[in-house]
Write an enzyme that holds these catalytic residues in place. Structure first.
Site, PDB file in Angstrom:
ATOM      1  N   ARG A   1     -10.730   1.755   0.179  1.00 16.63           N
ATOM      2  CA  ARG A   1      -9.689   2.188  -1.445  1.00 16.63           C
ATOM      3  C   ARG A   1      -8.828   0.548  -1.361  1.00 16.63           C
ATOM      4  O   ARG A   1      -8.289   0.517  -0.633  1.00 16.63           O
ATOM      5  CB  ARG A   1      -9.116   2.772  -0.816  1.00 16.63           C
ATOM      6  CG  ARG A   1      -7.633   3.247  -1.622  1.00 16.63           C
ATOM      7  CD  ARG A   1      -8.568   3.704  -2.910  1.00 16.63           C
ATOM      8  NE  ARG A   1      -7.206   4.795  -4.080  1.00 16.63           N
ATOM      9  CZ  ARG A   1      -6.160   3.744  -4.962  1.00 16.63           C
ATOM     10  NH1 ARG A   1      -7.673   2.497  -5.100  1.00 16.63           N
ATOM     11  NH2 ARG A   1      -5.765   3.826  -5.928  1.00 16.63           N
TER      12      ARG A   1
ATOM     13  N   HIS B   1      -5.135  -2.393  -4.950  1.00 17.39           N
ATOM     14  CA  HIS B   1      -4.175  -1.648  -5.845  1.00 17.39           C
ATOM     15  C   HIS B   1      -3.086  -1.784  -5.927  1.00 17.39           C
ATOM     16  O   HIS B   1      -2.226  -2.185  -4.611  1.00 17.39           O
ATOM     17  CB  HIS B   1      -4.931  -0.663  -6.260  1.00 17.39           C
ATOM     18  CG  HIS B   1      -4.373   0.513  -5.392  1.00 17.39           C
ATOM     19  ND1 HIS B   1      -5.093   0.582  -3.985  1.00 17.39           N
ATOM     20  CD2 HIS B   1      -3.406   1.467  -5.237  1.00 17.39           C
ATOM     21  CE1 HIS B   1      -4.960   1.368  -3.262  1.00 17.39           C
ATOM     22  NE2 HIS B   1      -3.818   1.932  -3.863  1.00 17.39           N
TER      23      HIS B   1
ATOM     24  N   HIS C   1       1.028   0.132  -7.626  1.00 18.45           N
ATOM     25  CA  HIS C   1       1.253   1.499  -8.534  1.00 18.45           C
ATOM     26  C   HIS C   1       2.953   0.962  -8.820  1.00 18.45           C
ATOM     27  O   HIS C   1       3.874   0.273  -8.090  1.00 18.45           O
ATOM     28  CB  HIS C   1       1.730   2.764  -6.700  1.00 18.45           C
ATOM     29  CG  HIS C   1       0.462   3.542  -6.937  1.00 18.45           C
ATOM     30  ND1 HIS C   1      -0.773   3.340  -6.969  1.00 18.45           N
ATOM     31  CD2 HIS C   1       1.163   2.603  -4.976  1.00 18.45           C
ATOM     32  CE1 HIS C   1      -1.152   3.642  -5.704  1.00 18.45           C
ATOM     33  NE2 HIS C   1      -0.811   3.354  -4.715  1.00 18.45           N
TER      34      HIS C   1
ATOM     35  N   GLU D   1       4.550   4.317  -1.137  1.00 18.73           N
ATOM     36  CA  GLU D   1       3.976   5.112  -0.899  1.00 18.73           C
ATOM     37  C   GLU D   1       3.785   5.449   0.690  1.00 18.73           C
ATOM     38  O   GLU D   1       3.653   4.538   1.026  1.00 18.73           O
ATOM     39  CB  GLU D   1       1.731   4.579  -1.734  1.00 18.73           C
ATOM     40  CG  GLU D   1       1.021   5.262  -0.655  1.00 18.73           C
ATOM     41  CD  GLU D   1      -0.384   4.303  -1.326  1.00 18.73           C
ATOM     42  OE1 GLU D   1      -0.565   4.214  -1.893  1.00 18.73           O
ATOM     43  OE2 GLU D   1      -1.678   4.550  -0.322  1.00 18.73           O
TER      44      GLU D   1
ATOM     45  N   HIS E   1      -2.124  -3.265  -1.956  1.00 16.89           N
ATOM     46  CA  HIS E   1      -2.535  -3.354  -0.733  1.00 16.89           C
ATOM     47  C   HIS E   1      -4.055  -2.670  -0.844  1.00 16.89           C
ATOM     48  O   HIS E   1      -4.481  -2.028  -2.401  1.00 16.89           O
ATOM     49  CB  HIS E   1      -1.339  -2.086  -0.172  1.00 16.89           C
ATOM     50  CG  HIS E   1      -1.234  -1.079  -1.114  1.00 16.89           C
ATOM     51  ND1 HIS E   1       0.136  -0.324  -2.250  1.00 16.89           N
ATOM     52  CD2 HIS E   1      -1.469   0.798  -1.648  1.00 16.89           C
ATOM     53  CE1 HIS E   1      -0.380   0.453  -2.593  1.00 16.89           C
ATOM     54  NE2 HIS E   1      -1.232   1.137  -1.979  1.00 16.89           N
TER      55      HIS E   1
ATOM     56  N   GLU F   1      -3.353   9.197  -8.294  1.00 18.58           N
ATOM     57  CA  GLU F   1      -3.774   8.446  -7.666  1.00 18.58           C
ATOM     58  C   GLU F   1      -5.633   7.576  -8.774  1.00 18.58           C
ATOM     59  O   GLU F   1      -5.511   6.830  -8.371  1.00 18.58           O
ATOM     60  CB  GLU F   1      -4.974   9.485  -6.244  1.00 18.58           C
ATOM     61  CG  GLU F   1      -5.824   8.580  -5.513  1.00 18.58           C
ATOM     62  CD  GLU F   1      -4.765   7.181  -4.746  1.00 18.58           C
ATOM     63  OE1 GLU F   1      -3.163   6.625  -4.930  1.00 18.58           O
ATOM     64  OE2 GLU F   1      -5.339   6.256  -3.869  1.00 18.58           O
TER      65      GLU F   1
HETATM   66 MN    MN Z   1      -2.272   2.962  -2.901  1.00 21.20          MN
END
Ligand code: MN
Ligand code: MN
Length: 349
Positions: free
Chosen positions: A59, A62, A64, A69, A108, A131
């Site tokens: 993943r 990125h 937010h 989170e 993260h 997401e």
């Molecule tokens: Mn995240």
């Protein structure tokens, strides 16, 4: 789909393990689904994601802009990396049952470490969170003029010709080697907590692992819990004055009763893969109604866990007051077993 009203309260459960036809985002590196206010209108202040990563699946880097989170590893192992604005950075491995926390705005990533697929649940303190709309490294680089990138990274602009032009989100990749020790500049408050090593609290009808800011100082704006409830047993009637509650059923079946004042009550049954939502201040209880222990993950949008139990509340008042309140003789009140047991033992009917 319109709002379904039963007893004056809207639906508060949403099945998250839906397939690609219903919106599961699937890539060669892994997949993800989400529950938020757009899918479950009552969940105004919190959202959740169920994500799976193949071994090596990443993943991508990125952040937010609008949510912190809180993550719980249901199965498998993952490596998380994070950086904050003070130059603290760290990579850490999480085992099954561990939790991690990225404060709002921290960069993260999460990577599956194999040998099997990793499954984890992410909880966010913003109901509008998606997401599928995060600030991703590939998306940013792909939309920045190559000449700017050349200057930024000190290379010819052609270097970026083969970089992705849009967000990769989850990419397949090799399983990374073991973490070298002593790297990084960890924040004094680490962003991984070994919930797997925590001793659960024992109650007559179940167990609880509660991770608040006291155990996990990094997680100052959210906390979480893992509860098991034996068949027939009951998470007592209670409410949370200071936070909403987001639920995910890992196993078993539960029946949740939500009381919303003004005669409004709604009861829903949740099973594996269902998320649930309890607005701040609303009364609720959870019955375990399956044949096996129910295992439920909880996320709260507060670093501390404040809960008021009806049985403790009643028990702090006089028998006479309660008799007057409910219009029954004191002899009836005296039979009630008052005092908070958190999870009460019951028998399956
Ligand atoms: Mn995240
Ligand atoms: Mn609760």
């Amino acid at each position: 789909m319109g709002e379904v009203l039963v007893g004056g309260l809207p639906q508060f459960k949403f099945f998250m393990e839906y397939g690609p036809d219903e919106g599961r985002k699937v890539t060669p590196g892994g997949s993800g689904t989400e529950s938020n206010v757009h899918k479950l209108p009552i969940s105004e202040n919190m959202a959740g994601v169920s994500m799976r990563l193949n071994p090596g699946g990443l993943r991508e880097l990125h952040w937010h802009a609008t949510a912190a989170e809180w993550g719980y590893v249901v199965r498998g192992r993952v490596r998380v990396t994070a950086i904050n604005l003070e130059g603290h950075w760290e990579a850490a491995d999480c085992d099954e049952g561990d939790v991690f926390f990225f404060p709002r705005g921290w960069g993260h990533s999460i990577q599956g470490l194999g040998p099997d697929e990793a499954h984890f649940i992410l909880v966010f303190d913003n109901g509008s969170f998606s997401e599928f709309g995060t600030f991703s490294a590939s998306d940013w680089i792909g939309h920045t003029p190559p000449q700017v990138l050349g200057t930024n990274f000190g290379v010819p602009s052609e270097t970026f010709a083969k970089f992705p032009k849009s967000e990769v989100w989850i990419v397949p990749g090799p399983v990374p080697p073991p973490l070298p020790t002593g790297t990084g500049n960890p924040h004094p408050l680490r962003f991984v907590y070994r919930m797997s090593a925590m001793e659960p609290q024992q109650f007559p009808g179940g167990t609880l692992k509660l991770v608040t800011v006291n155990e996990f100082p990094m997680s100052s704006t959210m906390c979480g819990a893992l509860m098991t409830i034996q068949p027939g047993s009951l998470r007592e009637l209670h409410w949370h004055p200071g936070s909403d509650e987001w639920q995910y059923v890992i196993k078993g079946r539960i029946r949740v009763g939500l009381f919303g004042s003004g005669g409004r009550m709604r009861i829903e049954e949740l099973g594996w893969g269902d998320s649930g939502y309890i607005p701040s201040g609303y009364g609720h209880y959870i019955e375990s109604i399956g044949d096996e222990d129910a295992q439920v993950l909880f996320g709260f949008n507060s670093g501390t866990h404040q809960s008021i139990s009806a049985s403790e509340w009643f028990g702090r008042n006089s028998t006479q007051l309660l008799a007057t309140n409910f219009g029954v003789p004191e002899s009836v009140i005296e039979k009630l077993v008052l005092g908070n047991q958190f999870v009460r033992r019951g028998t399956k009917t």
